[in-house]
Structures are given as C-alpha cells and as structure tokens.
Enzyme design. Structure first.
Site, PDB file in Angstrom:
ATOM      1  N   ASP A   1      -1.382   6.488   6.415  1.00 30.66           N
ATOM      2  CA  ASP A   1      -2.365   5.861   6.034  1.00 30.66           C
ATOM      3  C   ASP A   1      -2.704   4.811   7.193  1.00 30.66           C
ATOM      4  O   ASP A   1      -1.710   4.061   7.515  1.00 30.66           O
ATOM      5  CB  ASP A   1      -1.884   4.946   4.640  1.00 30.66           C
ATOM      6  CG  ASP A   1      -3.204   3.965   4.139  1.00 30.66           C
ATOM      7  OD1 ASP A   1      -4.231   3.563   4.973  1.00 30.66           O
ATOM      8  OD2 ASP A   1      -2.905   3.178   3.196  1.00 30.66           O
TER       9      ASP A   1
ATOM     10  N   TRP B   1       0.863  -1.332   0.105  1.00 25.35           N
ATOM     11  CA  TRP B   1      -0.169   0.213   0.007  1.00 25.35           C
ATOM     12  C   TRP B   1       0.795   1.083   0.099  1.00 25.35           C
ATOM     13  O   TRP B   1       0.521   2.075  -0.642  1.00 25.35           O
ATOM     14  CB  TRP B   1      -1.057  -0.224   1.101  1.00 25.35           C
ATOM     15  CG  TRP B   1      -1.854  -1.003   1.027  1.00 25.35           C
ATOM     16  CD1 TRP B   1      -2.087  -2.223   2.017  1.00 25.35           C
ATOM     17  CD2 TRP B   1      -2.895  -1.337   0.088  1.00 25.35           C
ATOM     18  NE1 TRP B   1      -3.128  -3.008   1.414  1.00 25.35           N
ATOM     19  CE2 TRP B   1      -3.729  -2.431   0.265  1.00 25.35           C
ATOM     20  CE3 TRP B   1      -3.306  -0.424  -1.182  1.00 25.35           C
ATOM     21  CZ2 TRP B   1      -4.580  -3.003  -0.309  1.00 25.35           C
ATOM     22  CZ3 TRP B   1      -4.428  -1.015  -2.090  1.00 25.35           C
ATOM     23  CH2 TRP B   1      -5.018  -2.153  -1.802  1.00 25.35           C
TER      24      TRP B   1
ATOM     25  N   LYS C   1     -11.754  -1.616   7.012  1.00 26.06           N
ATOM     26  CA  LYS C   1     -10.974  -2.709   7.700  1.00 26.06           C
ATOM     27  C   LYS C   1     -11.318  -2.692   8.997  1.00 26.06           C
ATOM     28  O   LYS C   1     -11.719  -3.812   9.575  1.00 26.06           O
ATOM     29  CB  LYS C   1      -9.584  -2.213   7.454  1.00 26.06           C
ATOM     30  CG  LYS C   1      -8.859  -1.915   6.108  1.00 26.06           C
ATOM     31  CD  LYS C   1      -8.759  -3.204   5.324  1.00 26.06           C
ATOM     32  CE  LYS C   1      -8.592  -3.109   3.807  1.00 26.06           C
ATOM     33  NZ  LYS C   1      -7.559  -2.393   3.460  1.00 26.06           N
TER      34      LYS C   1
HETATM   35  C1  PLP Z   1      -7.107  -1.883   2.166  1.00 24.27           C
HETATM   36  C2  PLP Z   1      -6.184  -0.845   2.148  1.00 24.27           C
HETATM   37  C3  PLP Z   1      -6.019   0.083   1.243  1.00 24.27           C
HETATM   38  C4  PLP Z   1      -6.961   0.459   0.017  1.00 24.27           C
HETATM   39  O1  PLP Z   1      -8.274   0.532   0.351  1.00 24.27           O
HETATM   40  P1  PLP Z   1      -9.120   0.899  -0.780  1.00 24.27           P
HETATM   41  O2  PLP Z   1     -10.200   1.565   0.097  1.00 24.27           O
HETATM   42  O3  PLP Z   1      -9.623  -0.308  -1.431  1.00 24.27           O
HETATM   43  O4  PLP Z   1      -8.562   1.782  -1.667  1.00 24.27           O
HETATM   44  C5  PLP Z   1      -5.098   1.147   1.208  1.00 24.27           C
HETATM   45  N1  PLP Z   1      -4.163   1.181   2.390  1.00 24.27           N
HETATM   46  C6  PLP Z   1      -4.168   0.028   3.246  1.00 24.27           C
HETATM   47  C7  PLP Z   1      -3.225   0.041   4.501  1.00 24.27           C
HETATM   48  C8  PLP Z   1      -4.983  -0.825   3.189  1.00 24.27           C
HETATM   49  O5  PLP Z   1      -5.108  -1.864   4.079  1.00 24.27           O
END
Ligand code: PLP
Length: 360
Positions: free
Chosen positions: A171, A101, A195
């Site tokens: 993030d 990511w 998540k």
């Molecule tokens: C799942 C995830 C993403 C992507 O998320 P989307 O909502 O599908 O764009 C980005 N960063 C992390 C750390 C993730 O776990």
C-alpha cells in the site's frame, strides 16, 4: 481569502497549474462543448484521457510491460479485501503491521484465511519500521504485505522487506510518485490517489500479470476480481472518470517537473527543512525514529495538549491549515506531498519559530 498552505493528509493539496487547467476546461473540454464530468466513458475523447493517463504513469514509474495498471473505485480500503480474495490460493498471508492502515488490512484479510503478523512496531506506538531483513516468512504464504509509508505515524520503509521469494504487496497511498521505485520488486503496488495524486474516490493498482487469474476465492464478486477490470481496461463499468482526468493532468505536471527523480530531490529538500528545525527546537519534537522518517507525513508534538491546540488554531489563522494530528496520535502532522511547494514548508517553519519564541 486566497489559497492557503494545506497540510492535510488527504484529500490533500493538488498542483495549482492542474486546478487552473481543469477550471479552464470545466465548461467545454477541448471543443466538445461539455465537461469531462458529462462525457460518456465510452467516447473517443475519454478513451484518449484514460490511455494517456496510463501511458504517462507508465513513463513516470517505468512500469514493465508485464504489469497492468488498473483505475478502480472503493478507495485503498477496498483493496484490504480484494487482495486476499484474489491472491490467497493457499489461504495464507504474512503481514507486517506498522500502523493503522496495515492493521486494518491485516484484520480484513483474516476473513479469508490464515494471516500471520510477522513483524510489528506497535510496541512503540508505530514510531519506527522494524528490521525486515530476516523475518519468519511462512513457507506457504501467498504474499507478504506492507504499508510502505505510514500516513498517520509518519514512518516509511527505507528498504523493502526480504520476502524470501514471496510476492510483495504494498500500500503506497501516501508515498505514490514521491520518488522512483523499482516496480519489478512488487507483485502489487496500490494506493488511494487522494493523498499524493488526485481527488478522492479512486485507487490505482499496478499488478503483475501472473497474479491476475480467474482462480479467486469462492464468492468473490465480479467487481472485486482483478481480471474483470484488467480485461476491460478499467472500463468494465463506469469508472471515476473525472478523477482519472485529474490524475492524468497530475502525471503530466510531474513529467514537466522532471519526473520522480526530481520529485525525490524536492521532497528530500522540503522534509529536511522541517526535520532540521524539529531536531534543534526546544518546544517541538518529531515523534518518529530518525531512520524511519517519512518524506511525506511529519508528525510532531509539544508535549502539552493545550499548547498543541493553540498552535493548530494560530497556524490556521496564519493560512497554514490542517496541521492537527490524527485523532489516534494527537499533536500535529504536516503532510508535505508533491504539490506542497518548498515555500509552504518554509512558511510553516517560520511560523513554528515565532510560536516557539512567543511560548518559551
Ligand atoms: C488514506 C489511506 C488509506 C485509506 O484510503 P481510502 O481511499 O480512504 O480507503 C489506506 N492506506 C493508507 C496508507 C492511507 O494513507
């Protein structure tokens, strides 16, 4: 079939009381005669839903007054572009690459400026968090970027990097609300909610007010400008209203559980059950350096692909689902987010013990 223990990395398990309450309100939300899905986002009822959701999140995270909370669409991945478009005044940014990511964010930012990879753990398949106490931060960097919890590899920053005064952007998709955080250490904290919070299709962005400006890169769409959404209270256009409603319920559930201090205690307790077992197992091995272990995502392997597949299949039959590791890593991964009860982790470990005995 009843409810299973769902170890999916995302979309993921949600608290059962939240699902039940949403079910009860499905046809008639509190006497309105309609579902929240059918409701105008300009109605007073919805305004109350979004206001309460924001306030509850502010209470949970102790978000300072000089930060805005935005409920946006496009998922976490849209932020990979939105961040550079809005923050790159010098067109320079520093990225710490600790997994897929972070790498995607790093690659996307290269469309907009000079992007430096100032640290990485790719040399050992992202199985650790590098020492970030004295990195070569660029003097003209607009920000330093991290992915705080690496969903795929199961690593977590235990200490934030020393950004030498630069704005930190994080993030936190897979560790959002898993433990207390000091929001004031960040310029932006953002995460996809599917998540650890709610349904898919939304990202929450917590952003310091001085980073919200009209001075964005030329060509930045109105919809990708933070100021658009900050000025409109996340109601510039139709938001993901049902998702905001469910997230709001999860925030209330977290408050009722004792807030983020209590979630941290529970998450540590749950993770310990699994890691302690992995550390003494002669069949299963954790793939992450102990000092970098995530409380949320726990990857492990047997070292034998066929045995891994057998484990995933038999676990599913026993009501322990979505344990297959990410396609880029293989093996298994148990995501044990806030809504995964301790009993789920205990059931997983009991099953692993049995499987180890049967396949010794
Ligand atoms: C799942 C995830 C993403 C992507 O998320 P989307 O909502 O599908 O764009 C980005 N960063 C992390 C750390 C993730 O776990």
């Amino acid at each position: 079939m009843g409810r299973v223990y769902n170890f999916s990395a995302g979309p993921a398990v949600l608290p059962e009381p939240v699902l039940k309450e949403a079910a009860e309100e499905m046809l008639d939300y509190r006497g309105t005669g309609m579902s929240v899905m059918e409701m105008s986002h300009r109605s007073p009822e919805f305004q109350q839903i979004i206001d309460e959701a924001e306030q509850d999140l502010r209470d949970l995270m102790h978000i300072p007054d000089n930060y805005k909370v935005l409920f946006l669409q496009g998922g976490a991945s849209q932020q990979f572009a939105m961040i550079p478009m809005n923050l790159m005044k010098n067109r320079v940014a520093d990225y710490i690459v600790t997994g897929q990511w972070a790498k995607k964010a790093y690659q996307e930012a290269q469309k907009y400026g000079k992007v430096n990879k100032i640290a990485s753990s790719e040399d050992k398949t992202f199985s650790y968090i590098p020492d970030c106490s004295d990195l070569p931060i660029s003097p003209d960097a607009d920000y330093v970027y991290i992915c705080e919890n690496n969903t795929i590899y199961g690593t977590k920053f235990k200490e934030l990097p020393n950004t030498k005064g630069k704005t930190l952007v994080a993030d936190v998709s897979s560790c959002f609300l898993s433990e207390p955080v000091d929001v004031s250490k960040y310029g932006i904290i953002y995460g996809g909610v599917q998540k650890n919070i709610g349904p898919a299709g939304m990202v929450i962005v917590i952003i310091r007010e001085d980073l919200i400006t009209e001075d964005v890169l030329p060509g930045t769409p109105t919809m990708l400008t933070y100021k658009t959404h900050a000025d409109a209270g996340s109601l510039y256009n139709t938001p993901n209203s049902y998702c905001i409603y469910i997230c709001g319920k999860v925030f209330k559930w977290l408050k009722s559980m004792g807030g983020l201090e209590e979630m941290k205690r529970r998450n540590e307790e749950k993770a310990k059950i699994l890691y302690d077992y992995l550390d003494q197992s002669s069949l299963f091995k954790g793939t992450v350096e102990p000092a970098s272990r995530s409380l949320m995502n726990v990857p492990f392997v047997t070292g034998d692909k066929e045995l891994d597949a057998k484990f995933v299949k038999e676990a599913k039959e026993a009501g322990l689902v979505n344990l297959k590791g990410h396609r880029t890593v293989g093996g298994m991964r148990a995501s044990i987010y806030n809504a995964m009860p301790k009993e789920g982790v205990e059931a997983l470990v009991a099953f692993m013990k049995k499987f180890e005995e049967e396949n010794a």
